[in-house]
Enzyme design. Structure first.
Site, PDB file in Angstrom:
ATOM      1  N   TYR A  31      75.066  72.854   7.872  1.00  0.00           N
ATOM      2  CA  TYR A  31      75.979  72.487   6.608  1.00  0.00           C
ATOM      3  C   TYR A  31      75.956  71.087   6.039  1.00  0.00           C
ATOM      4  O   TYR A  31      76.543  70.261   6.149  1.00  0.00           O
ATOM      5  CB  TYR A  31      77.530  72.817   7.089  1.00  0.00           C
ATOM      6  N   HIS A  33      75.061  67.642   4.397  1.00  0.00           N
ATOM      7  CA  HIS A  33      75.599  66.842   3.423  1.00  0.00           C
ATOM      8  C   HIS A  33      74.524  65.881   3.293  1.00  0.00           C
ATOM      9  O   HIS A  33      73.709  65.771   3.757  1.00  0.00           O
ATOM     10  CB  HIS A  33      77.034  66.501   3.649  1.00  0.00           C
ATOM     11  N   HIS A  36      73.027  63.820   6.206  1.00  0.00           N
ATOM     12  CA  HIS A  36      72.044  64.364   7.015  1.00  0.00           C
ATOM     13  C   HIS A  36      70.818  64.476   6.018  1.00  0.00           C
ATOM     14  O   HIS A  36      69.602  63.896   6.485  1.00  0.00           O
ATOM     15  CB  HIS A  36      72.407  66.042   6.879  1.00  0.00           C
ATOM     16  N   GLY A 147      72.859  59.641  12.909  1.00  0.00           N
ATOM     17  CA  GLY A 147      73.770  58.999  11.901  1.00  0.00           C
ATOM     18  C   GLY A 147      74.646  58.076  12.601  1.00  0.00           C
ATOM     19  O   GLY A 147      75.010  58.335  13.776  1.00  0.00           O
ATOM     20  N   LYS A 149      77.540  57.502  11.899  1.00  0.00           N
ATOM     21  CA  LYS A 149      79.139  57.841  11.853  1.00  0.00           C
ATOM     22  C   LYS A 149      79.255  58.259  13.501  1.00  0.00           C
ATOM     23  O   LYS A 149      80.285  57.990  13.809  1.00  0.00           O
ATOM     24  CB  LYS A 149      79.246  58.969  11.122  1.00  0.00           C
ATOM     25  N   SER A 186      80.754  67.512   7.825  1.00  0.00           N
ATOM     26  CA  SER A 186      80.770  68.969   7.618  1.00  0.00           C
ATOM     27  C   SER A 186      82.234  69.326   7.774  1.00  0.00           C
ATOM     28  O   SER A 186      82.638  70.292   7.075  1.00  0.00           O
ATOM     29  CB  SER A 186      79.758  69.509   8.438  1.00  0.00           C
TER      30      SER A 186
END
Ligand code: PAF
Length: 280
Positions: A31, A33, A36, A147, A149, A186
């Protein structure tokens, strides 16, 4: 090109390596975004072959979490990943990765997997380290991209690579944000319109903490309070944690003297979002 079996991927990579090519791996749960895609673009620049894995890994979800409902769209992912520079999208089935007799786990023990997300998701990181070890063994990448994040995930994987003497360079890429500052995820697709509006507070609160630090506040507990108070201004926000820890050891800090990770996890209804900033 989508590859679904370990043997086919190994054959393909064996031939590439015979030609002296380097391999970059971008592990994802699909999924895709822009966050990614930034990892895939970074991998494209630094490697001859780019493999993106697209696998919703059941072992990193707790019993009451969103494994069944996690968004999936392999055709869309394959197009986005290829356009961003991926050569191969590895999309195995759960049975391919975890045959019924599979019983080995890879676990990083200690504080690093118990704090932050480890406190409310006690089995999460051993699911991550197990599947990432499998992907490393299958792909044998020169470099792997994650990432910022998921800062705790990156710290745990760095520890695993060091502890197990894996010959892989882990690269963390900056958080990619929506125009209002919400970190891409996601799981943002789960948010209602009102939750989505209020979710900007994660980034705003972290910014308020960083600003206070830059203006001279060095006590971690005071900065945690500033961040928490800001999040609590949003009626739909329910704090899971706000914490400031040493990075990448994730050891506790009271007075900030070197680089720290300020990290938050906040629930909006059933959706749990995370965000972080590094400063110091
Ligand atoms: O960050 C993720 O999406 C996942 O935790 C990872 C690294 C792909 C392992 O399933």
């Amino acid at each position: 090109m989508i590859i679904t079996t370990i043997s086919e991927l190994r054959n393909y990579l064996h031939n590439q390596r015979l030609q002296g090519k380097t391999v970059g791996l971008v592990p994802t749960m699909g999924y895709l975004h822009d966050g990614h895609l930034s990892l895939i673009r970074a991998a494209r620049k630094e490697n001859n072959v780019v493999v993106v894995s697209d696998f919703v890994n059941p072992t990193q979800f707790g019993p009451n979490e969103d494994f069944a409902t996690y968004p999936r769209d392999i055709e869309r992912d394959a197009k986005l990943a290829t356009d961003a520079g991926a050569d191969v999208i590895f999309h195995p089935s759960v049975e391919e990765m975890y045959p019924t007799d599979s019983s080995t786990i890879v676990e990083v023990e200690g504080n690093i997997t118990k704090v932050l997300c480890g406190a409310s998701r006690p089995t999460h990181f051993k699911g991550v380290t197990t599947v990432v070890s499998m992907l490393f063994n299958i792909v044998q990448p020169d470099k792997a991209y994650f990432g910022q994040k998921d800062a705790q995930q990156a710290a745990v994987l760095m520890k695993m690579i060091n502890d197990l003497h894996m010959n892989i360079e882990l690269i963390t890429c900056p958080i990619v944000r929506e125009s209002d500052g919400l970190a891409m995820s996601s799981r943002n697709t789960y948010l209602s319109v009102e939750e989505r509006k209020q979710a900007v507070v994660l980034n705003q609160a972290l910014k308020a903490g960083k600003d206070a630090f830059e203006k001279g506040e060095k006590e971690a507990s005071k900065l945690v309070k500033i961040i928490s108070n800001k999040i609590n201004e949003m009626p739909l926000a329910e704090i899971d944690y706000v914490n400031i820890l040493d990075f990448p050891s994730l050891a506790p800090v009271s007075k900030i003297e070197k680089e720290v990770l300020a990290a938050v996890a906040v629930k909006f209804g059933k959706t749990r979002l995370i965000d972080n900033v590094i400063f110091g």
